[in-house]
Write a protein that holds these residues in place. Sequence first.
Motif: not given
Length: 717
Positions: A22-30, A64-75
Motif C-alpha cells: 500500500g505504500l510502495g518502497t520504504a527506506a529500511l535503516l538497520v 523526491r518521492g522515491e520512498v513512501g516510508a522510513v523503517v528503523l530496526t536492529g540487526g
Amino acid sequence: MPAPSYTERVTVVRPSDVEVPGLGTAALLVLVAEDGSDRPCSLGPTGLANLEAAVAEAGSRAARGEVGAVVLTGGGRTFLAGADLTMMRAATTADEVRALAEAGHRLVAAIADLPVPTLAHLNGAALGGGLEIALACDHRTAAPGVRAIGLPEVTLGLLPGWGGCTVLPRLVGPDAALTVILDNPARANTLLDAAGAQRLGVVDVVVGSLEAALEHLGATVTAGRAGGPATAEQAGGPAGAESIAPAGGAVPVPADEAAWSAAVGARRERARAAAAGGAPAAARALGIVEASRTRTRAESFAAEDDGLTELVMTDQCRASLYAADLLGHRTARPGRPEGVEPRPVTSVGIAGAGLMAGQLALLLARSLRVPVTMRDLDDERAARGLAAVRAEIGRMRERGRLDEATAEELTGLVTVTTDLTDLAGADLVVEAVFEELEVKRAVLSELEGVVSPTAVLATNTSALSVTAMAEHLRHPERVVGLHFFNPVAQMPLVEVVRARRTDDPTYATAFAVADRCRKTSVAVADAPGFVVNRLLVRLLGEVLGSLEEGTTVAEADAALVPMGLPMGPFQLLQLVGPAVAEHVLITLREQLGERYPDSPGLRAVVASGRAFVTGGGRPTAASPVDPAVEELFGSRRSPEPLDAAGVLRRVQLALAEETHLLLREGVVSGAEDVDLAMILGAGWPAHNGGLTPYLDRTGAAEERGGRFHPRGVADLP
C-alpha cells in the motif's frame, strides 16, 4: 577499577529498500555494530552522526518521492541500547555532555519531521535513548520475544534526555509515561516485555517478523487515508495519543489536565524523598514532565538538555554509572577457582526445616530441579516446615509465578524427614540451623557420618567461622559457606565463604550452585561477619552507641536519611529482630573488638519484649519509630550527645575504618566486591555507587586511611 577512558564502540546504519503493502518502497535503516559483533548497539557521537546522516538521506529521498516510508530496526540482539554510558562516565566537561544531548534531540526531531510515515520495529531490547528514538516514529511494533523495553535512566542518576520526558506523556498519557520513567525503575528497574509495552501503548502491536511489521504499517496508513482507523490500536497508539509537533511549534496538551496534575502529584513525595537521600534524578525528570505540558517541543527538549547535562556533571551520577558498570560485570568478579570442574549435584539435603531452611529448599528445588530433603528433629517441626514450603508454592501458583505443572513438580521434589540417614545420598547438604557455633559443629559432625566422602557440606551461617565449624571433621576440605540472604527468593547475593581448608572442587561447586540459583556470588574469606553483616552491624552498633551516650531516638533516626538507605536503622533492627541483632553484635564484639559497642539498651529491648517501631506485621521503611524506646538507653551519657549530623559523621567514619580493615585482611579482593555485596545484600543505594564511593565522596575514607578509588572512577574527575 581504573578511571574510565572512552573509545566509542561505533554503531553504523545499513540502508536498503523494502516494499510496504500500500505504500510502495520504504527506506529500511538497520542498526548494527561496526565491528560486526552481536553486542548491544549504543550511540556515542559517531554513532549518532551515522544515524542522523542516514535519516537525512532517507528524508531527501522521501522529498523526491522515491520512498513512501522510513523503517528503523536492529540487526543484532537489540534494537538499540541507548546512549553510550561509557562516554558519559568518561566526560570531563559539561560541553561534552550537552553536545551528546543536543545531538540526540536533533536526531529525534529529524525522525519526527520526516514527510512520510515512519516505523520502528523493535527486534530486541529498546532501552533509554533507543526507546526514545523509537518514540519519535509514527508507529512502533515489537517482536514477541522482546523482554527489555524501558527508560531506566533515573536508576543511573540520569533522566530520559532524548525526548522521553516530552514525547512519551503525549503518546500514552502522563500516568502511563511516569510508570515507565519513574515507577518501573524504582521497582528494581522493571522493564516491559513486548506484550506489556503494547498494553501500555508504547508499541502498537506485537508481530512475529519484520515482514509482518511492514504489513501492519501499510494497513494502518492505508486505513487512515481511507477515512481513519477504527481503533486506537490501528492508529498506532492509545485513544487520545497525540504526536509531537514540529520543532518550535506548539505542543498539543492532553485534554484532561487534571489527570496530568494527578499523575505528577502522585509521585512528587517519592521523588522528593529520593532527592533527600542523594538521588535527584527522579525529581528532575518529574519536573520536566510536569512543565512540558505547556511547552513547545524546542523548549521542552532544551529543558531535557539542561537536566541531563547538570545531572551527568555530578558525583552522584558518576557513582550511579560506576555501580551500573559493576553490576553489569558482576559474574566476572575474581575469586572463583579457575579450570576446576564443580561436583555434580543430583540431590540436596537441608539440615533444618525452619523458615530459612524452607526458603532454601524451595529455591534449590526450583533452580536445580533435583530432589530436596529437609530434616528436622521431630515430626511436628518437620511437618510444619513442609507445610510452609507447600503453602508458598500455592501462593506462587495463585500469583501466576508458577504454572500448574511446575507447582506440582516442585511439590513432589521437596520432602521432609526426621531420619538423618535419609540425607545419605545427597551430593550437597546445606545446614540451616540455629546461629550458634557449637550447634552447627554438631550438625556437620552428624552429617559427615552419613553422607558420601564426595558430598559437599555447606553452611548458611551469616557471621560465624566456617573454619571453626569444620576443624574437627575428618574431611574439612569439603565444607564451604553459602550465605544466602533473607528473603532467599528475592535477595540476589550469596557470599561464598572459603574456609581455611576448603578445596577447589568444593569451592567451585558452591559457585556453580549459586549461579544455577541465578544469584550473584561474591568470594569472601572466612572472617567474622564476612562483608555485609560486618558492615551493617558496625553501622547499627554506632547508632546504638550514640543512644547510649544520650542521642535521642529522633535525632538518630533522622541521621542516616542523607545516605538514602532502603530503611532507617530502627526499622532494620526490628526487621532483623532485636534478639538476633544483639546476638550478632555480641559475637562480632568478641571477635573484632571494642569498636563494636556494648549496648545495655539493646539487651533491655530484648528482655522487655519492646519494639523499636510501632504497628504490627513485618517492619517496612514506613514503620513509625517508637520514641519511647529511648528510655531504655543512656547507660554512658555524654555531656554533649551527638545530634543527627554528628551521628551521621560517626557512622561514616566507622564504616570507612571497617572497610579499610576488611580489605587489609583480604576478606574480599577489592573495594568493588564490597560495593557489589552492599548493593545486592544490604540494599545500599546504587546512586551512591555502593559504599566505598560514598565514603570517598564524604571524605570519611581519607580521614580513616585513604580513598578507595582514584578520582574519576566513581565521582567527577
